[in-house]
Design a protein around this motif. Sequence first.
Motif, mmCIF file in Angstrom:
data_model
loop_
_atom_site.group_PDB
_atom_site.id
_atom_site.type_symbol
_atom_site.label_atom_id
_atom_site.label_comp_id
_atom_site.label_asym_id
_atom_site.label_seq_id
_atom_site.Cartn_x
_atom_site.Cartn_y
_atom_site.Cartn_z
ATOM 1 N N GLN A 216 0.784 -1.553 0.172
ATOM 2 C CA GLN A 216 0.219 -0.098 -0.490
ATOM 3 C C GLN A 216 1.370 1.612 -0.289
ATOM 4 O OE1 GLN A 216 -4.168 0.935 2.529
ATOM 5 N NE2 GLN A 216 -1.757 1.695 3.973
ATOM 6 N N PRO B 102 -4.113 -3.528 -1.770
ATOM 7 C CA PRO B 102 -3.124 -3.868 -1.849
ATOM 8 C C PRO B 102 -2.788 -5.705 -1.492
ATOM 9 C CG PRO B 102 -3.232 -2.850 0.826
ATOM 10 C CD PRO B 102 -4.338 -2.553 -0.559
ATOM 11 N N ALA C 201 -7.306 3.745 0.834
ATOM 12 C CA ALA C 201 -7.265 2.815 0.267
ATOM 13 C C ALA C 201 -7.520 1.809 1.585
ATOM 14 C CB ALA C 201 -5.344 2.966 1.133
#
Length: 274
Positions: free
Chosen positions: A49, A91, A67
């Motif tokens: 990430q 991620p 995220a």
Amino acid sequence: MRQAPQDMLRLAERLATAAAEVTRLQSGRIAASRKPDDTVVTTVDHAIQQRIVDAIRGEFPDHGIIAEESAALDEPLPDAAKARFVWVIDPLDGTRNFAAGLPCFATAIAVLDRGEPIVGVIYEHNLGLLYSASTGEGAECDGRPIRATADAEYHDHLVGIPSSKDDFAVGVLRAWAPKKGVIFRSLGSASVHLALVASGSMSAALGIQAKIWDVAAGAVLVREAGGRITAPDGRDLTPFDLTADPNHNIPFLAGSAKAHPYFLDTVRGISGRD
Ligand code: IPD
Ligand code: CA
Ligand code: CA
């Protein structure tokens, strides 16, 4: 400043592919920790990430970013609701698989334009398959066009089902189970299910406790491959509401143009929200 979706697509492809450089350094079971919601995360999720966020900030500093593991970032992310273009990052989708040494996990990156997903990239690390799409440009896997064409005319329906075991999920599975030729698959990564719908391997996929980062990239892929993706009651899935808590559930039903209505009919009856 560059704002062409193709530039965003190319960056997303590069970053998703490069994520495998991090997972490749690991093998077997990986130490995981639990987040407050009881789901698991690893330092590898965080490392991937951080790389992706840093690269997007460098190339598109005025874009918003959502995220999944943002609580672990060096710097807090600005309010995504204020930007026109917003990147949505998972991620590692399939962290439980990754932590257990089960080789099925992906990195998913999408770009939204005012909440509407316009770029979607999913990279499955173990098979090394790069699925990518942008609105109006079609969907590809490793540069070859893909179509969401799976139907049960000659094959069984392979249907991606969620890992969740809540009453709604169980009710849907009970309703689908008697359907002729329906074979369930639960691979532990919603993004991989959506990529497989887009590439014609799965007829349909259901997500219940999916979040925006589980579904945004796959939505572009499924649509550009000629498939459909909606909420399980048939309502529009997008545009996403970026003013809402990014952790809210976005249940979905995706399928080929033929399979989606076939499965939607039963789900509607169960959700009772037709
Ligand atoms: C999870 C996976 C899983 C789905 C969950 C997701 P994560 O994502 O996609 O297949 O059933 O709803 O949260 O935690 O591995 O990124
Ligand atoms: Ca995920
Ligand atoms: Ca994840």
